[in-house]
Scaffold this active site. Structure first.
Site, short mmCIF file in Angstrom:
data_model
loop_
_atom_site.label_atom_id
_atom_site.label_comp_id
_atom_site.label_asym_id
_atom_site.label_seq_id
_atom_site.Cartn_x
_atom_site.Cartn_y
_atom_site.Cartn_z
N ASP A 108 -42.13 34.90 108.70
CA ASP A 108 -42.77 33.98 107.76
C ASP A 108 -42.36 32.54 108.03
O ASP A 108 -42.12 31.76 107.11
CB ASP A 108 -42.44 34.38 106.32
CG ASP A 108 -43.37 33.73 105.31
OD1 ASP A 108 -44.46 33.27 105.70
OD2 ASP A 108 -43.00 33.66 104.12
N ASP A 135 -53.03 36.74 101.22
CA ASP A 135 -52.72 36.05 99.98
C ASP A 135 -53.92 36.15 99.06
O ASP A 135 -55.06 35.93 99.49
CB ASP A 135 -52.39 34.58 100.23
CG ASP A 135 -51.05 34.40 100.93
OD1 ASP A 135 -50.05 34.79 100.34
OD2 ASP A 135 -51.03 33.89 102.05
N ARG A 166 -52.15 31.89 108.01
CA ARG A 166 -51.72 30.52 107.72
C ARG A 166 -51.43 29.71 108.99
O ARG A 166 -51.33 28.50 108.94
CB ARG A 166 -50.51 30.54 106.78
CG ARG A 166 -50.91 30.90 105.36
CD ARG A 166 -49.73 31.03 104.43
NE ARG A 166 -48.96 32.24 104.70
CZ ARG A 166 -47.92 32.63 103.97
NH1 ARG A 166 -47.54 31.90 102.94
NH2 ARG A 166 -47.27 33.73 104.27
N ASP A 211 -48.84 26.36 103.56
CA ASP A 211 -49.58 27.52 103.07
C ASP A 211 -51.07 27.20 103.07
O ASP A 211 -51.50 26.17 103.57
CB ASP A 211 -49.10 27.88 101.66
CG ASP A 211 -47.72 28.52 101.66
OD1 ASP A 211 -47.33 29.09 102.69
OD2 ASP A 211 -47.04 28.43 100.63
N ARG A 231 -36.59 22.08 96.71
CA ARG A 231 -37.83 22.80 96.36
C ARG A 231 -37.47 24.24 96.06
O ARG A 231 -36.94 24.95 96.92
CB ARG A 231 -38.83 22.72 97.52
CG ARG A 231 -40.14 23.46 97.30
CD ARG A 231 -41.01 23.27 98.54
NE ARG A 231 -42.27 23.98 98.48
CZ ARG A 231 -42.48 25.21 98.94
NH1 ARG A 231 -41.48 25.90 99.48
NH2 ARG A 231 -43.67 25.77 98.88
N GLU A 270 -41.90 25.34 92.81
CA GLU A 270 -43.08 25.71 93.60
C GLU A 270 -43.67 26.97 92.98
O GLU A 270 -43.17 28.07 93.18
CB GLU A 270 -42.67 25.94 95.06
CG GLU A 270 -43.85 26.18 95.99
CD GLU A 270 -44.21 27.64 96.17
OE1 GLU A 270 -45.39 27.93 96.42
OE2 GLU A 270 -43.31 28.50 96.04
N TYR A 312 -54.52 34.24 96.49
CA TYR A 312 -54.88 33.02 95.78
C TYR A 312 -55.05 31.81 96.70
O TYR A 312 -55.06 30.69 96.24
CB TYR A 312 -53.82 32.70 94.72
CG TYR A 312 -52.39 32.64 95.23
CD1 TYR A 312 -51.94 31.55 95.96
CD2 TYR A 312 -51.50 33.67 94.98
CE1 TYR A 312 -50.64 31.48 96.43
CE2 TYR A 312 -50.19 33.61 95.44
CZ TYR A 312 -49.77 32.52 96.15
OH TYR A 312 -48.48 32.45 96.61
N GLN A 313 -55.18 32.02 97.99
CA GLN A 313 -55.27 30.90 98.91
C GLN A 313 -56.38 31.12 99.94
O GLN A 313 -56.68 32.24 100.31
CB GLN A 313 -53.94 30.71 99.65
CG GLN A 313 -52.79 30.33 98.73
CD GLN A 313 -51.48 30.18 99.49
OE1 GLN A 313 -51.34 30.69 100.59
NE2 GLN A 313 -50.53 29.50 98.89
N ASP A 341 -38.38 27.49 96.01
CA ASP A 341 -39.45 28.29 96.60
C ASP A 341 -39.56 29.64 95.90
O ASP A 341 -38.58 30.36 95.75
CB ASP A 341 -39.17 28.51 98.09
CG ASP A 341 -40.21 29.39 98.74
OD1 ASP A 341 -41.36 28.94 98.87
OD2 ASP A 341 -39.87 30.53 99.10
#
Length: 490
Positions: A51, A341, A398, A292, A192, A234, A343-344, A194
């Site tokens: 990732d 994903d 991504r 992302d 951040r 985030e 939602y993206q 995450d």
């Protein structure tokens, strides 16, 4: 206090082909006086996990291929420096989890990791499992057999290579404390948080953004503040959640802004954008693109909660991105690629707008005039197009928006009118005093005005989406200057 100026989001290696020192040279050379801060995407060991660094084997170690903590210190001495505290998980390849694999419950690191039994000691019903919110399809548990002969269901919110941390255990607390301390000692001044919304799990809930999660964010934020660092949460969720989270941390992301700008440009209607900017958190970072995909859930409905856009508008938005990108985003999104994903949409923001230079600059102008501190992703800075070769090579959706650039690529990009226009907009946002003042938004239908005012100066972005007539009105005392956005790419 973070500078109210534009920041860069980047990987050290993907923007330079090298490391942190070379990134510093780029910021102090061709990009001198452009950015006041840098969100340095994961530089931990290793940067090339499953990732792209968000599955650290050792969160407290800089990948030696990029440099050292001394290089981080040097970068942070000259810029606001943001780093990711990966709150929710650690790599299955970490030495801690390898010890758990070998010894099971006899491992000294057993308590660092979260299992199903930790949250559901009396077993989990089908109803309870269905209630758990996960950003990707499938189960959030991975059964793994350990050296003691037993198989345990480890909590894996994202992938089976990202084992969730038990943030309530002493081992989990000490693990995150160690990383926070390392950051504070090396000139990182923004943290951040995450995937923080998933950190707290509780039986009988959806295990996402619970009341206890808010309390945890409060505590984590206060701890970072005590070490001289600010925090940003985030969280991709319903827009009302962002408004609530903004009250609990130093800053949040305005993730609703990117889809709303696209909607306004696609539909020639500013209503949803104006409604949001009237209530959006002021203590936020604004983005259009990140490492992302383009978030969609943040503007849409969730359950019975209405969104800033309704379900039909969300569907039209996604389909228009696919159309504008000539189908490339469809090949990188959802079940078409390995990192599914829910939602993206995976696509560069530039290609989401059909690689239209004017519409892209207009989107950036709206971002820069919206409340908050703007961040620009390195791919967006150089108006990069979808990297279909990298996508084909990795089959990671991504990666379509995570290109590896060379010095020659950057030189070529800096010669493009759209990139020069964007840099001019960045400098305007950095230098105009009114952006430290009061914000006001008005408009309906095809038009909107975003205005900033401080003392005797003001600056306004006046947009007609139907005609694409866009003016920047700069006023100081009684002197007024009108600038057409079209002039930025003339």
């Amino acid at each position: 206090m973070i500078n109210n100026k534009v920041q860069l989001i980047t990987y050290a290696d993907r923007i330079t082909g090298q490391g942190i020192d070379e990134l510093s040279n780029l910021l102090n050379g061709p990009l001198k006086d452009v950015f006041a801060g840098v969100h340095l995407l994961p530089f931990y060991n290793p940067i090339d996990g499953s990732d792209a660094g968000f599955d650290p084997i050792d969160h407290s170690e800089v990948d030696s291929r990029l440099g050292s903590w001394q290089d981080i210190q040097a970068l942070g001495a000259n810029y606001d420096l943001m780093a990711d505290l990966i709150v929710n998980h650690v790599s299955a390849q970490s030495y801690q989890f390898k010890d758990v694999l070998a010894k099971g419950k006899e491992s000294e690191f057993w308590d660092l990791f979260l299992t199903k039994d930790d949250v559901f000691p009396n077993g989990m019903s089908e109803t309870e499992q269905k209630a758990i919110y996960r950003p990707r399809p499938g189960s959030c548990f991975t059964p793994i057999k350990c050296g003691d002969g037993n198989t345990y269901d480890f909590w894996t919110t994202f992938t089976d290579n990202q084992i969730d941390i038990n943030v309530k255990s002493l081992a989990g607390i000490e693990y995150l404390n160690n990383v926070l301390t390392k950051f504070s000692e090396n000139n990182v001044n923004i943290i951040r948080l995450d995937a923080a919304g998933y950190a707290i799990k509780q039986a009988g809930t959806n295990c996402f953004m619970l009341d206890e999660t808010f309390a945890y964010l409060d505590k984590l934020s206060a701890q970072a503040n005590d070490l001289g660092m600010e925090t940003i949460a985030e969280i991709h969720s319903h827009y009302q959640t962002q408004v609530e989270v903004a009250k609990r941390v130093n800053m949040v992301y305005d993730f609703a802004l990117p889809p709303l700008i696209l909607h306004s440009l696609f539909s020639n209607n500013a209503d949803a954008l104006v409604d949001w900017l009237a209530i959006s958190p002021r203590n936020c970072l604004t983005v259009l693109d990140t490492h992302d995909g383009i978030g969609i859930i943040d503007a849409g409905p969730m359950g019975e909660k209405p969104g800033l856009l309704d379900a039909e508008q969300i569907d039209n938005l996604v389909e228009t991105i696919h159309e504008k990108s000539k189908g490339q985003s469809r090949l990188a999104t959802g079940a078409a690629a390995s990192n599914v994903d829910l939602y993206q949409v995976n696509c560069t923001y530039y290609n989401a707008l059909g690689a239209d230079d004017f519409d892209y600059l207009l989107a950036r102008a709206i971002q820069f005039f919206a409340p908050g501190i703007p961040q620009v992703y390195y791919g967006g800075l150089f108006a990069c197009e979808n990297d279909m070769d990298l996508l084909a090579n990795t089959n990671v959706g991504r990666d379509i928006n995570r290109p590896y650039l060379s010095a020659a690529d950057i030189d070529k990009a800096l010669a493009k009118p759209v990139v020069n226009g964007l840099i001019k907009l960045i400098k305007l946002r950095n230098e105009h005093p009114a952006f430290n003042g009061e914000f006001n938004v008005k408009g309906e239908g095809t038009s909107c005005c975003l205005n900033w005012h401080k003392d005797n100066s003001s600056i306004e972005l006046k947009v007609n989406f139907a005609s694409r007539e866009v003016l920047i009105i700069d006023q100081h005392d009684n002197e007024q200057v009108l600038i057409s956005l079209a002039d930025f790419i003339a």
